[in-house]
Design an enzyme around this catalytic site. Structure first.
Site, mmCIF file in Angstrom:
data_model
loop_
_atom_site.group_PDB
_atom_site.id
_atom_site.type_symbol
_atom_site.label_atom_id
_atom_site.label_comp_id
_atom_site.label_asym_id
_atom_site.label_seq_id
_atom_site.Cartn_x
_atom_site.Cartn_y
_atom_site.Cartn_z
ATOM 1 N N ARG A 57 27.043 -0.902 22.717
ATOM 2 C CA ARG A 57 28.402 -0.065 22.281
ATOM 3 C C ARG A 57 29.531 -1.055 22.414
ATOM 4 O O ARG A 57 30.282 -0.892 21.506
ATOM 5 C CB ARG A 57 28.635 1.431 23.352
ATOM 6 C CG ARG A 57 30.007 1.835 23.082
ATOM 7 C CD ARG A 57 30.362 3.256 23.490
ATOM 8 N NE ARG A 57 29.529 3.551 24.650
ATOM 9 C CZ ARG A 57 30.253 3.185 25.967
ATOM 10 N NH1 ARG A 57 31.200 2.266 25.943
ATOM 11 N NH2 ARG A 57 29.558 3.612 27.049
ATOM 12 N N TYR A 109 43.376 9.689 0.912
ATOM 13 C CA TYR A 109 41.889 10.067 0.770
ATOM 14 C C TYR A 109 41.708 11.377 1.422
ATOM 15 O O TYR A 109 42.379 11.509 2.432
ATOM 16 C CB TYR A 109 40.945 8.927 1.348
ATOM 17 C CG TYR A 109 39.600 9.150 1.489
ATOM 18 C CD1 TYR A 109 38.770 9.376 0.656
ATOM 19 C CD2 TYR A 109 39.206 9.574 2.821
ATOM 20 C CE1 TYR A 109 37.602 9.816 0.452
ATOM 21 C CE2 TYR A 109 37.762 9.875 3.017
ATOM 22 C CZ TYR A 109 37.068 10.104 1.988
ATOM 23 O OH TYR A 109 35.749 10.583 2.012
ATOM 24 N N ASP A 181 44.614 0.899 4.145
ATOM 25 C CA ASP A 181 43.212 1.437 3.519
ATOM 26 C C ASP A 181 43.044 0.564 2.350
ATOM 27 O O ASP A 181 43.442 1.117 1.438
ATOM 28 C CB ASP A 181 43.104 2.762 3.626
ATOM 29 C CG ASP A 181 41.528 3.496 3.113
ATOM 30 O OD1 ASP A 181 40.834 2.349 2.707
ATOM 31 O OD2 ASP A 181 41.301 4.466 3.418
ATOM 32 N N LYS A 206 31.447 1.717 0.663
ATOM 33 C CA LYS A 206 31.971 1.890 -0.619
ATOM 34 C C LYS A 206 31.589 0.295 -1.171
ATOM 35 O O LYS A 206 30.393 -0.188 -0.949
ATOM 36 C CB LYS A 206 33.436 2.107 -0.832
ATOM 37 C CG LYS A 206 33.851 3.526 -0.150
ATOM 38 C CD LYS A 206 33.029 4.527 -0.600
ATOM 39 C CE LYS A 206 33.254 5.909 0.141
ATOM 40 N NZ LYS A 206 34.677 6.233 0.640
HETATM 41 C C1 LIG Z 1 35.371 6.880 1.541
HETATM 42 C C2 LIG Z 1 36.673 6.565 2.128
HETATM 43 C C3 LIG Z 1 37.172 7.061 3.323
HETATM 44 C C4 LIG Z 1 35.923 7.449 4.501
HETATM 45 O O1 LIG Z 1 34.892 6.634 4.718
HETATM 46 P P1 LIG Z 1 33.546 7.228 5.247
HETATM 47 O O2 LIG Z 1 32.678 6.101 5.029
HETATM 48 O O3 LIG Z 1 33.140 8.208 4.004
HETATM 49 O O4 LIG Z 1 33.643 7.838 6.308
HETATM 50 C C5 LIG Z 1 38.336 6.416 3.873
HETATM 51 N N1 LIG Z 1 39.262 5.921 2.598
HETATM 52 C C6 LIG Z 1 38.592 5.896 1.463
HETATM 53 C C7 LIG Z 1 39.806 5.144 0.591
HETATM 54 C C8 LIG Z 1 37.531 6.200 0.965
HETATM 55 O O5 LIG Z 1 37.104 5.978 -0.334
#
Ligand SMILES: *Cc1c(COP(=O)(O)O)cnc(C)c1O
Length: 394
Positions: A57, A109, A181, A206
């Site tokens: 962890r 998001y 982000d 992503k």
């Molecule tokens: C998908 C996404 C998230 C969240 O990520 P997860 O891996 O689904 O928990 C946060 N911000 C953006 C812009 C995203 O596309």
């Protein structure tokens, strides 16, 4: 003779860092790739010393390899790799306390909006959601207890571009932090830390992993001091990702540069095709000259990315037809993978918004979102064309 990742020169190109960053951990057998260390704990050499790892962890060599790689790609002092993108958001937000105020974009998001608006609000943080393309709205949102501005650019699903340097300047005037982000572009196309942002986070689910086969996240800090606080939180809250997931993301990441190049080249061609199609009313893609922040995107991004959205002319029926008649685009949420996806924000990614909030954000029953993958562009365009034209030619 192979050099260790920690000895890599700092002037290497992005693609080279993707391939070599963090790897070469195995000094015993000289494996070319980073091994997976599926162990929960590590034995000590004496009561005073261990290998540098004591419990997974807190730290694991496979995860460390990914973290070193990601920190180098974003130009940060340190990184933690987390179990999901949402755990990365949570990790970054745990720097703040009840009473603190946060300024965030209105078209955030959905999962981040839910965490802010429903969970963290109940825990005593407060939020003001603004249109971040309008600096005067940010300026008006500041309060004495404001501690951070959350940035997400380009936005989802309408690809609005926020001026990162301008937001950072405002934040610094008010002595508050900025967190960005960077999921939609990846560090290949945008490096927010270079504009003075304090923390960058990603859903590595992503583009960074890019193969739709793992969920993950990361938090990268500009300074060593912030990186240390974030690493402490990540360990304390237990947000880190498994060695298996870290290994998958590290493998996906090695091709990030060439994937982004190919996918965004196709996205531009598809955007141009859609813009010229009689059944399409409007295309949202920062690479088009018609995009309201096209010049800004040119300045702060190295490319325009592979996400786009469009409004169809005849309302829901055409939007629905395109989604359901395409053969190569799966109708699915998520984005950033090598397979193209198509989605209908009203019933899918943005279903939890009220119709009024959606309308205010400009998301309607005509809006379709596309994540352009790595298939040949001509096949994708032919597929969209047959889907759009289906039922119109009698
Ligand atoms: C998908 C996404 C998230 C969240 O990520 P997860 O891996 O689904 O928990 C946060 N911000 C953006 C812009 C995203 O596309």
């Amino acid at each position: 003779m192979r050099i260790m990742a920690s000895e890599l020169p700092s002037d290497l190109h992005f693609e080279t860092m993707c391939v070599h960053g963090g790897v070469h951990k195995d000094q015993q057998y000289n494996s070319v790739t980073t091994p997976i260390y599926p162990t929960s704990t590590f034995y000590w050499n004496s009561l005073e010393s261990h290998s540098g790892y004591d419990y997974t962890r807190s730290g694991n060599p496979t995860r460390k390899a990914l973290e070193e790689n990601l920190a180098a790609l974003e130009g940060g002092a340190g990184c933690v790799a987390t179990s999901t993108g949402m755990s990365a958001v949570h990790c970054a937000m745990a720097l703040f306390s009840p009473g603190d105020h946060v300024i965030a974009p209105a078209d955030l998001y959905g999962g981040t909006f839910r965490l802010f608006d429903r969970y963290l609000s109940e825990k005593g943080l407060s939020f003001t959601f603004v249109d971040m393309t309008k600096p005067e709205q940010i300026q008006a949102a500041f309060r004495p207890e404001t501690r951070v501005i959350w940035i997400e650019t380009p936005s989802n699903p309408l690809l609005k571009v926020i001026d990162i340097a301008a937001v950072v300047a405002l934040a610094r005037q008010h002595n508050v932090m900025t967190i960005c982000d960077n999921t939609f572009l990846s560090p290949y196309l945008q490096r927010p830390l270079d504009f003075g942002v304090d923390i960058v986070m990603h859903s590595t689910t992503k583009y960074i992993n890019g193969h739709s086969d793992v969920v993950g996240g990361c938090v990268i800090s500009r300074t060593a001091e912030t990186a240390k606080r974030v690493a402490w939180i990540c360990n304390a809250l237990g947000l880190s990702c498994s060695p298996f997931d870290a290994w998958l993301v590290l493998r996906g990441l090695k091709t990030l540069g060439c994937r982004m190049e190919a996918q965004q080249a196709s996205a531009l061609e598809i955007a141009r095709f859609l813009e010229a199609h009689p059944l399409i009313e409007r295309v949202y893609y920062p690479g088009l000259e018609s995009h309201p922040q096209h010049q800004l995107a040119r300045q702060q991004q190295r490319g325009f990315g592979a996400m786009l959205a469009f409004d169809t002319r005849d309302g829901r029926s055409v939007a629905e037809r395109v989604c359901m008649k395409t053969r190569l685009f799966d109708v699915a949420e998520s984005l950033g993978g090598i397979e193209s996806l198509i989605s209908f924000p009203v019933t899918m990614s943005h279903a939890s918004m009220t119709p009024e909030a959606r309308a205010a954000a400009g998301i309607t029953e005509k809006t379709v979102r596309v994540s352009v993958g790595l298939e040949h562009c001509a096949d994708l365009i032919a597929d969209l064309r047959q889907a759009l034209d289906a039922g119109t030619s009698t």
